[in-house]
Design a protein around this motif. Structure first.
Motif, PDB file in Angstrom:
ATOM      1  N   UNK A  35      41.948 -11.937 -94.557  1.00  0.00           N
ATOM      2  CA  UNK A  35      41.753 -10.487 -94.445  1.00  0.00           C
ATOM      3  C   UNK A  35      41.064  -9.885 -95.664  1.00  0.00           C
ATOM      4  N   UNK A  36      40.776 -10.702 -96.685  1.00  0.00           N
ATOM      5  CA  UNK A  36      39.988 -10.163 -97.810  1.00  0.00           C
ATOM      6  C   UNK A  36      38.586  -9.754 -97.353  1.00  0.00           C
ATOM      7  N   UNK A  37      38.175 -10.248 -96.182  1.00  0.00           N
ATOM      8  CA  UNK A  37      36.840  -9.971 -95.650  1.00  0.00           C
ATOM      9  C   UNK A  37      36.830  -8.816 -94.646  1.00  0.00           C
ATOM     10  N   UNK A  38      37.930  -8.097 -94.498  1.00  0.00           N
ATOM     11  CA  UNK A  38      38.008  -7.047 -93.464  1.00  0.00           C
ATOM     12  C   UNK A  38      36.879  -6.026 -93.579  1.00  0.00           C
ATOM     13  N   UNK A  39      36.498  -5.660 -94.812  1.00  0.00           N
ATOM     14  CA  UNK A  39      35.463  -4.635 -94.988  1.00  0.00           C
ATOM     15  C   UNK A  39      34.115  -5.083 -94.440  1.00  0.00           C
ATOM     16  N   UNK A  40      33.896  -6.401 -94.384  1.00  0.00           N
ATOM     17  CA  UNK A  40      32.610  -6.924 -93.906  1.00  0.00           C
ATOM     18  C   UNK A  40      32.543  -7.047 -92.381  1.00  0.00           C
ATOM     19  N   UNK A  41      33.670  -7.029 -91.717  1.00  0.00           N
ATOM     20  CA  UNK A  41      33.687  -7.408 -90.310  1.00  0.00           C
ATOM     21  C   UNK A  41      32.854  -6.513 -89.396  1.00  0.00           C
ATOM     22  N   UNK A  42      32.900  -5.185 -89.528  1.00  0.00           N
ATOM     23  CA  UNK A  42      32.078  -4.366 -88.623  1.00  0.00           C
ATOM     24  C   UNK A  42      30.594  -4.716 -88.707  1.00  0.00           C
ATOM     25  N   UNK A  43      30.076  -4.921 -89.919  1.00  0.00           N
ATOM     26  CA  UNK A  43      28.655  -5.233 -90.081  1.00  0.00           C
ATOM     27  C   UNK A  43      28.341  -6.662 -89.646  1.00  0.00           C
ATOM     28  N   UNK A  44      29.181  -7.603 -90.040  1.00  0.00           N
ATOM     29  CA  UNK A  44      28.887  -9.011 -89.762  1.00  0.00           C
ATOM     30  C   UNK A  44      28.988  -9.343 -88.278  1.00  0.00           C
ATOM     31  N   UNK A  45      29.960  -8.733 -87.575  1.00  0.00           N
ATOM     32  CA  UNK A  45      30.146  -9.073 -86.164  1.00  0.00           C
ATOM     33  C   UNK A  45      29.074  -8.455 -85.261  1.00  0.00           C
ATOM     34  N   UNK A  46      28.220  -7.593 -85.812  1.00  0.00           N
ATOM     35  CA  UNK A  46      27.077  -7.110 -85.029  1.00  0.00           C
ATOM     36  C   UNK A  46      26.075  -8.229 -84.785  1.00  0.00           C
ATOM     37  N   UNK A  47      26.057  -9.200 -85.673  1.00  0.00           N
ATOM     38  CA  UNK A  47      25.030 -10.239 -85.620  1.00  0.00           C
ATOM     39  C   UNK A  47      25.587 -11.655 -85.478  1.00  0.00           C
ATOM     40  N   UNK A  48      26.878 -11.843 -85.819  1.00  0.00           N
ATOM     41  CA  UNK A  48      27.411 -13.200 -85.909  1.00  0.00           C
ATOM     42  C   UNK A  48      28.764 -13.338 -85.234  1.00  0.00           C
ATOM     43  N   UNK A  49      29.035 -14.559 -84.823  1.00  0.00           N
ATOM     44  CA  UNK A  49      30.379 -14.982 -84.461  1.00  0.00           C
ATOM     45  C   UNK A  49      31.040 -15.366 -85.781  1.00  0.00           C
ATOM     46  N   UNK A  50      31.953 -14.544 -86.265  1.00  0.00           N
ATOM     47  CA  UNK A  50      32.491 -14.715 -87.610  1.00  0.00           C
ATOM     48  C   UNK A  50      33.784 -15.531 -87.559  1.00  0.00           C
ATOM     49  N   UNK A  51      33.782 -16.621 -88.282  1.00  0.00           N
ATOM     50  CA  UNK A  51      34.934 -17.521 -88.372  1.00  0.00           C
ATOM     51  C   UNK A  51      35.555 -17.385 -89.756  1.00  0.00           C
ATOM     52  N   UNK A  52      36.725 -16.762 -89.795  1.00  0.00           N
ATOM     53  CA  UNK A  52      37.477 -16.660 -91.047  1.00  0.00           C
ATOM     54  C   UNK A  52      38.664 -17.617 -90.979  1.00  0.00           C
ATOM     55  N   UNK A  53      39.085 -18.115 -92.127  1.00  0.00           N
ATOM     56  CA  UNK A  53      40.242 -19.011 -92.138  1.00  0.00           C
ATOM     57  C   UNK A  53      41.003 -18.840 -93.451  1.00  0.00           C
ATOM     58  N   UNK A  54      42.282 -19.183 -93.425  1.00  0.00           N
ATOM     59  CA  UNK A  54      43.095 -19.211 -94.635  1.00  0.00           C
ATOM     60  C   UNK A  54      42.978 -20.599 -95.245  1.00  0.00           C
ATOM     61  N   UNK A  55      42.412 -20.683 -96.457  1.00  0.00           N
ATOM     62  CA  UNK A  55      42.320 -21.970 -97.139  1.00  0.00           C
ATOM     63  C   UNK A  55      43.714 -22.591 -97.264  1.00  0.00           C
ATOM     64  N   UNK A  56      43.783 -23.900 -97.140  1.00  0.00           N
ATOM     65  CA  UNK A  56      45.043 -24.634 -97.325  1.00  0.00           C
ATOM     66  C   UNK A  56      45.827 -24.059 -98.524  1.00  0.00           C
ATOM     67  N   UNK A  57      47.121 -23.825 -98.312  1.00  0.00           N
ATOM     68  CA  UNK A  57      47.949 -23.272 -99.377  1.00  0.00           C
ATOM     69  C   UNK A  57      47.996 -21.760 -99.397  1.00  0.00           C
ATOM     70  N   UNK A  58      47.237 -21.105 -98.495  1.00  0.00           N
ATOM     71  CA  UNK A  58      47.151 -19.643 -98.458  1.00  0.00           C
ATOM     72  C   UNK A  58      47.513 -19.120 -97.068  1.00  0.00           C
ATOM     73  N   UNK A  59      47.914 -17.853 -97.034  1.00  0.00           N
ATOM     74  CA  UNK A  59      48.125 -17.166 -95.763  1.00  0.00           C
ATOM     75  C   UNK A  59      49.042 -17.928 -94.832  1.00  0.00           C
TER      76      UNK A  59
END
Length: 263
Positions: A35-59
């Motif tokens: 969710x550190x990328x939440x601010x980018x999602x409206x702009x990025x999802x206009x053009x891309x299928x955005x795959x976010x993940x929690x790195x091992x040991x996080x979230x």
């Protein structure tokens, strides 16, 4: 939201955006989650299928015994792509996520289209910084994570931003307090041991390096170092401390999109 089964546990991910769009993978910094990328999602999802993940040991992802290695975290990304049947993707990583991006660029360029490395360096910090932090976190557990959260505001954001947008700063720094101490320490070791200074020239995919003018953790000099060693790499700098994607917000998103949408 979903989970991919790795050999040792589950990796948590989220997919947003048009199903038929090119895939953009976003990789979080040390002590945060997807969710550190939440601010980018409206702009990025206009053009891309955005795959976010929690790195091992996080979230919500698996926490396995440390220390971890950046190669191990990079292979988690490849396993995630394989499980979701994604042959190639753009990759954007910040700080520790940028180290993972460097490993992928050096070792798995056939899986990448374009690469964005944000607020990172080929080598981040010295053992004299990391080892005491690892020892403290493993000794004091959740209390140490709360103390790290309180100290991180000054590292992650400039004072004016932290004051003007306290809610955004708190949302991000609260992620650190909630991170598994074991997972955090194991990832600190991965960052401590990573050194790609001699391997950067092996990166051949189109590269954008982003730095923050006020970033004391990974100063612009580290970004310039990467750019100078990767043929054709682009460079951008924003008024920001360590988390330029949060502090520079729309300007950050626009610059990344300009790079990714080049033909």
């Amino acid at each position: 939201m979903g989970f991919v089964q790795l050999a040792e546990g589950e990796l948590h991910y989220q997919l947003d955006g048009p199903v038929d769009a090119p895939v953009l993978v976003l990789s979080n910094s040390l002590g945060t989650h997807l969710h550190m990328w939440d601010a980018q999602m409206p702009a990025f999802t206009e053009h891309f299928r955005v795959l976010r993940f929690d790195t091992r040991g996080h979230g919500q992802s698996l926490v396995t015994p440390g220390p971890y290695r950046i190669e191990q975290l990079g292979r988690d990304v490849l396993a995630l792509l394989d499980a979701l049947h994604i042959e190639r993707a753009h990759f954007c990583g910040l700080s520790m996520g940028g180290l993972i991006g460097q490993w992928l660029g050096i070792n798995a360029s056939d899986r990448l289209n374009r690469l964005v490395l944000c607020n990172t360096a080929a080598k981040i910090g010295e053992p004299s910084v990391w080892n005491p932090r690892i020892e403290t976190v493993l000794r004091d557990g959740p209390a140490a994570m709360v103390a790290l959260r309180d100290a991180s505001i000054a590292r992650w954001f400039t004072p004016d931003f932290a004051e003007a947008d306290a809610a955004a700063a708190k949302q991000i720094t609260d992620m650190l307090a909630a991170t598994s101490p074991q997972g955090y320490a194991a990832n600190c070791a991965a960052v401590r041991d990573a050194d790609f200074r001699e391997q950067l020239s092996a990166i051949t995919v189109p590269l954008l390096v982003i730095a923050g003018t006020e970033d004391a953790v990974t100063p612009p000099s580290g970004g310039h170092f990467i750019q100078e060693r990767v043929r054709g790499a682009e460079y951008a700098e924003f008024y920001a401390a360590h988390l330029s994607n949060v502090q520079a917000g729309a300007a950050f998103s626009e610059r990344v999109l300009t790079f990714l949408l080049q033909h």
